[in-house]
Write an enzyme that holds these catalytic residues in place. Structure first.
Site, short mmCIF file in Angstrom:
data_model
loop_
_atom_site.label_atom_id
_atom_site.label_comp_id
_atom_site.label_asym_id
_atom_site.label_seq_id
_atom_site.Cartn_x
_atom_site.Cartn_y
_atom_site.Cartn_z
N HIS A 16 0.91 -0.90 0.11
CA HIS A 16 -0.12 0.20 -0.02
C HIS A 16 1.15 1.46 0.23
O HIS A 16 0.28 2.61 -0.32
CB HIS A 16 -1.03 -0.16 1.36
CG HIS A 16 -1.85 -0.81 1.44
ND1 HIS A 16 -2.11 -1.60 2.56
CD2 HIS A 16 -2.84 -1.59 0.58
CE1 HIS A 16 -2.68 -2.55 2.04
NE2 HIS A 16 -3.21 -2.14 0.93
N SER A 126 -3.26 -7.88 2.74
CA SER A 126 -3.20 -7.25 4.58
C SER A 126 -4.28 -9.38 5.02
O SER A 126 -3.55 -9.51 6.23
CB SER A 126 -4.46 -6.42 4.53
OG SER A 126 -3.42 -5.12 4.19
#
Ligand code: PNS
Length: 164
Positions: A16, A126
């Site tokens: 990210h 994630s």
């Protein structure tokens, strides 16, 4: 131009951060929006996810973090955001992102641009990091030290004799 990097960020990963940093070089302002995907069960609260992002992006002067409630396109309209930036790791990401980009365009005319994730981080997710951490694995190489610490605090079993 003002861009938005929306996501769940549960928790934020190096993948990210790579996308956010590259977006911050391409656009004058970047809003990182911590949203809710109704199909997901989260480990961290929205405030915790935003706090981790604020810490991890503190070195990027044109990046700010906000909580996203409701529709992404409404959030963008209210803040004069011109473009949505998404990272793509592999083909299956593209299928879902394409659908979302087309829906968001149909709703508001906002454009989405997709950046290929750095090959180094292409395997990161994630969801997988949460899974590994919950089962006792070490995820420190995938996240910042602050995030690794928060993951440990959330997932390590209570110490014996400790109070509730
Ligand atoms: O990290 P994720 O789970 O891929 O993030 C998805 C997110 C939060 C960016 C997406 O679910 C979203 O934009 N939610 C806001 C609500 C919305 O606008 N939904 C319609 C999208 S077409």
């Amino acid at each position: 131009m003002r861009a938005i990097c929306p996501g769940s960020f549960d928790p934020v990963t190096h993948g990210h951060l790579d996308i956010i940093e590259r977006a911050s070089q391409m656009f004058s302002e970047v809003v990182v929006a911590v949203g809710r995907n109704s199909a997901k069960n989260y480990l961290f609260t929205p405030d915790e996810r935003a706090a981790m992002l604020t810490d991890a992006t503190s070195g990027l002067a044109n990046v700010r973090v906000e909580l996203l409630d409701g529709l992404l396109v409404d959030f963008c309209r209210d803040r004069d955001i011109d473009v949505i930036v998404k990272g793509l790791r592999f083909a299956s990401d593209f299928e879902f992102e394409l659908q979302m980009a087309q829906m968001n365009f149909a709703l508001s005319g906002i454009e989405t641009i997709m950046l290929p994730t750095a090959a180094k981080w292409a395997h990161l997710s994630s969801t997988m990091i949460r899974e590994v951490a919950k089962l006792g694995g070490d995820v420190a190489q995938f996240v910042t030290p602050e995030v690794a610490q928060r993951i440990r605090a959330k997932t390590s079993p209570p110490t014996e004799g400790g109070s509730a």
